[in-house]
Design an enzyme around this catalytic site. Structure first.
Site, PDB file in Angstrom:
ATOM      1  N   GLY A  71       7.917  -3.621   1.785  1.00 48.51           N
ATOM      2  CA  GLY A  71       8.155  -2.659   2.860  1.00 48.51           C
ATOM      3  C   GLY A  71       9.645  -2.566   3.098  1.00 48.51           C
ATOM      4  N   GLU A  72      10.004  -2.351   4.333  1.00 49.85           N
ATOM      5  CA  GLU A  72      11.421  -2.213   4.675  1.00 49.85           C
ATOM      6  C   GLU A  72      11.825  -3.389   5.562  1.00 49.85           C
ATOM      7  OE1 GLU A  72      13.780  -0.281   3.473  1.00 49.85           O
ATOM      8  OE2 GLU A  72      15.046  -1.465   4.795  1.00 49.85           O
ATOM      9  N   SER A  73      12.641  -4.273   5.001  1.00 51.88           N
ATOM     10  CA  SER A  73      12.891  -5.551   5.680  1.00 51.88           C
ATOM     11  C   SER A  73      13.638  -5.412   7.001  1.00 51.88           C
ATOM     12  CB  SER A  73      13.635  -6.511   4.746  1.00 51.88           C
ATOM     13  OG  SER A  73      14.868  -5.965   4.330  1.00 51.88           O
ATOM     14  N   CYS A 108       8.732  -8.944  -2.505  1.00 48.26           N
ATOM     15  CA  CYS A 108       9.823  -7.988  -2.300  1.00 48.26           C
ATOM     16  C   CYS A 108      10.358  -8.088  -0.864  1.00 48.26           C
ATOM     17  CB  CYS A 108       9.344  -6.584  -2.666  1.00 48.26           C
ATOM     18  SG  CYS A 108      10.692  -5.466  -3.030  1.00 48.26           S
ATOM     19  N   ILE A 161      10.465  -2.295  -7.025  1.00 46.76           N
ATOM     20  CA  ILE A 161      10.768  -1.122  -6.192  1.00 46.76           C
ATOM     21  C   ILE A 161      11.928  -1.483  -5.268  1.00 46.76           C
ATOM     22  CG2 ILE A 161       9.858   0.544  -4.524  1.00 46.76           C
ATOM     23  CD1 ILE A 161       7.013  -0.260  -5.555  1.00 46.76           C
ATOM     24  N   ARG A 162      13.083  -0.958  -5.561  1.00 46.27           N
ATOM     25  CA  ARG A 162      14.307  -1.312  -4.821  1.00 46.27           C
ATOM     26  C   ARG A 162      14.302  -2.834  -4.549  1.00 46.27           C
ATOM     27  NH1 ARG A 162      15.667   0.637  -0.032  1.00 46.27           N
ATOM     28  NH2 ARG A 162      13.526   0.865   0.682  1.00 46.27           N
ATOM     29  N   HIS A 205       5.817  -6.748  -7.345  1.00 44.27           N
ATOM     30  CA  HIS A 205       4.609  -6.487  -6.553  1.00 44.27           C
ATOM     31  C   HIS A 205       3.323  -6.657  -7.366  1.00 44.27           C
ATOM     32  CE1 HIS A 205       6.646  -4.391  -3.129  1.00 44.27           C
ATOM     33  NE2 HIS A 205       7.548  -4.084  -4.051  1.00 44.27           N
ATOM     34  N   GLU A 244       0.481  -6.939  -6.294  1.00 41.00           N
ATOM     35  CA  GLU A 244      -0.588  -6.213  -5.580  1.00 41.00           C
ATOM     36  C   GLU A 244      -0.697  -4.754  -6.048  1.00 41.00           C
ATOM     37  OE1 GLU A 244       2.300  -7.012  -4.409  1.00 41.00           O
ATOM     38  OE2 GLU A 244       3.084  -5.474  -3.063  1.00 41.00           O
TER      39      GLU A 244
END
Ligand code: GLN
Length: 205
Positions: free
Chosen positions: A64-66, A96, A153-154, A189, A191
């Site tokens: 997600g976005e940390s 991530c 992903i990033r 990831h 998942e």
């Protein structure tokens, strides 16, 4: 992995009540992956407030976005509860963003970016550069006989680790998975793939 092959961490005792931090990000994919990986009865809980951690025997922090999730973890007290959860010795896995949140130090974060500090590593956010936002490739993992498909992903990488930390994966000379006791961090990831091996490893911690 061939049928019958066992990784070094695999035990007959499986976690049976696992939480996934469900504030923002790809937590639903972890829930599906856990269900697919479970050999026996498994209860999966979406954790949003501290009470949701009660009675769990493992927890996953998704991608997600940390920066956003860090703020929310602090605001709702879930961050503090997760630190206590880890201190109790129960397994924790961050993918991530999850690994960024677990880290002791963050490079390229906001100056006071919130983190749990439960993994003795420094992570570098968005380490593969702006041109390569996302990619997939095979990644070898210590304890698994065949590589996994790493979805990045990033993604962050680990640029420093303490003496209690074991490197589980390197990709192009960068550290992309680590383990400290029963705490795991991965840059990628699992998942988002159909490969249940990593979730099975987690359930076997
Ligand atoms: N770059 C994101 C961050 O720093 C992490 C990306 C992810 O979780 N896929 O929070």
């Amino acid at each position: 992995m061939p049928v019958g092959a066992k990784s070094a961490w695999y035990t007959v005792f499986m976690l049976s009540r696992v939480g996934v931090v469900a504030v923002q990000g790809d937590y639903e994919r972890h829930i599906l992956a856990l269900r697919a990986a479970a050999d026996g009865p498994l209860e999966v809980v979406e954790a949003r407030v501290p009470e949701h951690l009660d009675g769990l025997d493992g927890v996953i922090l998704p991608g997600g976005e940390s920066t956003t999730v860090g703020l929310l973890l602090r605001r709702y007290g879930l961050g503090e509860a997760l630190v206590e959860f880890a201190a109790s010795g129960r397994p924790m896995w961050g993918t991530c963003m999850g690994m960024i949140l677990m880290a002791k130090d963050i490079e390229r974060g906001r100056p006071d970016q919130y983190r749990l500090g439960v993994l003795d590593v420094t992570v570098r956010r968005n380490a593969f550069g702006a041109q390569v936002h996302s990619f997939e490739d095979e990644v070898p993992v210590r304890g698994l006989s065949e590589p996994v498909l790493g979805v990045f992903i990033r993604a962050p990488v680990v640029v420093r680790y303490g003496p209690g930390v074991e490197v589980l994966s390197e990709y192009e000379g960068q550290i992309v998975a680590v383990r400290q006791g029963n705490r795991i961090g991965t840059s990628f990831h699992p998942e988002l793939t159909h490969d249940a091996r990593f979730h099975r490893l987690f359930l076997g911690l």
